[in-house]
Design a protein around this motif. Structure first.
Motif, mmCIF file in Angstrom:
data_model
loop_
_atom_site.group_PDB
_atom_site.id
_atom_site.type_symbol
_atom_site.label_atom_id
_atom_site.label_comp_id
_atom_site.label_asym_id
_atom_site.label_seq_id
_atom_site.Cartn_x
_atom_site.Cartn_y
_atom_site.Cartn_z
ATOM 1 N N PRO A 89 3.107 -2.621 -3.838
ATOM 2 C CA PRO A 89 1.934 -2.003 -4.487
ATOM 3 C C PRO A 89 2.025 -1.916 -6.005
ATOM 4 C CG PRO A 89 2.549 -0.780 -2.536
ATOM 5 C CD PRO A 89 3.624 -1.791 -2.752
ATOM 6 N N ARG A 102 -7.832 0.712 -0.621
ATOM 7 C CA ARG A 102 -6.706 0.520 0.287
ATOM 8 C C ARG A 102 -7.186 0.813 1.706
ATOM 9 N NH1 ARG A 102 -1.034 3.956 0.696
ATOM 10 N NH2 ARG A 102 -0.216 2.799 2.501
ATOM 11 N N LEU A 125 -6.259 1.535 5.214
ATOM 12 C CA LEU A 125 -5.128 1.994 6.012
ATOM 13 C C LEU A 125 -5.157 1.458 7.439
ATOM 14 C CD1 LEU A 125 -4.983 5.727 4.851
ATOM 15 C CD2 LEU A 125 -3.617 3.810 4.018
ATOM 16 N N GLU A 146 -3.262 -1.759 7.986
ATOM 17 C CA GLU A 146 -1.840 -1.792 7.654
ATOM 18 C C GLU A 146 -0.982 -1.514 8.875
ATOM 19 O OE1 GLU A 146 -2.512 -0.183 3.070
ATOM 20 O OE2 GLU A 146 -1.099 0.850 4.382
ATOM 21 N N HIS A 152 0.900 -2.827 1.639
ATOM 22 C CA HIS A 152 -0.468 -2.314 1.598
ATOM 23 C C HIS A 152 -1.494 -3.424 1.801
ATOM 24 C CE1 HIS A 152 0.697 1.490 -0.928
ATOM 25 N NE2 HIS A 152 1.394 1.365 0.178
ATOM 26 N N PRO A 176 -7.253 5.339 -0.905
ATOM 27 C CA PRO A 176 -7.077 5.019 0.521
ATOM 28 C C PRO A 176 -8.274 5.470 1.349
ATOM 29 C CG PRO A 176 -5.843 6.987 -0.026
ATOM 30 C CD PRO A 176 -6.443 6.494 -1.321
#
Length: 231
Positions: free
Chosen positions: A32, A100, A102, A105, A113, A142
């Motif tokens: 990141p 981002r 989540l 991931e 990420h 996020p």
């Protein structure tokens, strides 16, 4: 023997770019902090995505004024809706912003990420307010937008952008709209998640005059204005 040099035209460049499948640079294992440094220096010139720690870079492509005008129309119309509905909006974003995601991931690899940048996006207030103050201030918050629009460029591969739209919905986007003005008739796809079928579905529209959102209350995208500079 004299050497004959051929002058390279814009069309030659376009043909070369379209022959690549796809024209991008892949950098594995980008953490990141590295991603933030790279994008802070190059984000104005390159389109970049971070997918589970893998950096994907799209090289600069020839500029077309039509695409710029079309993007401006889309962002302008969404921006006007946001201005008129400030009580509903957490934050809007253009392609200069990233989120981002989540849900995409792998929890077993917390440092890998996934960050994508939409052409145009809106995070509604309840979802944005669910973040902490600290999370709202990071470079790539996020949170998944509730609503996005992606506009095809003439260099996009249809299947690649389709996969990206499916990714957005799998990440939690409620309504994802893709617009392809490079074919006749114009094609609009509206992606969403069908909980009964447990999969991403999409509705296709051909050359619509307008597109009504089911997520942004009262928002109607005027396609005649989007297409007004199209030759």
């Amino acid at each position: 023997m004299a050497t004959i040099q051929k002058q390279v035209t814009d069309r030659d460049i376009e043909t070369l770019l379209m022959s690549l499948d796809p024209p991008r640079i892949i950098i594995p294992d980008c953490d990141p902090k590295q991603f933030e440094k790279i994008i802070s220096v190059n984000s104005r010139f390159l389109q970049m995505s971070l997918i589970k720690g893998q950096l994907e870079i799209m090289p600069p492509l020839p500029f077309h004024i039509e695409s710029s005008a079309e993007k401006l129309q889309i962002i302008g119309q969404v921006g006007c809706w946001c201005d008129d509905n400030k009580n509903l909006v957490g934050i809007p974003s253009s392609s200069q912003g990233g989120f981002r995601l989540l849900k995409l991931e792998d929890p077993n690899y917390p440092n890998k990420h996934t960050v994508l940048s939409p052409g145009c996006a809106v995070v509604l207030k309840p979802r944005w307010d669910s973040l902490t103050d600290e999370a709202q201030k990071v470079s790539f918050p996020p949170v998944t937008p509730n609503f996005i629009i992606e506009l095809y460029s003439r260099y996009d591969y249809v299947q690649n952008l389709h996969q990206k739209m499916v990714q957005w919905v799998n990440a939690g986007v409620d309504e994802a709209i893709s617009i392809n003005l490079n074919i006749d008739p114009t094609e609009i796809r509206i992606y969403s998640f069908n909980p009964e079928a447990n999969k991403v579905v999409w509705q296709t529209m051909k050359d619509p005059v307008e597109v009504r959102s089911q997520v942004l209350e009262g928002f109607v995208l005027n396609m005649e204005k989007v297409r007004m500079y199209k030759k």
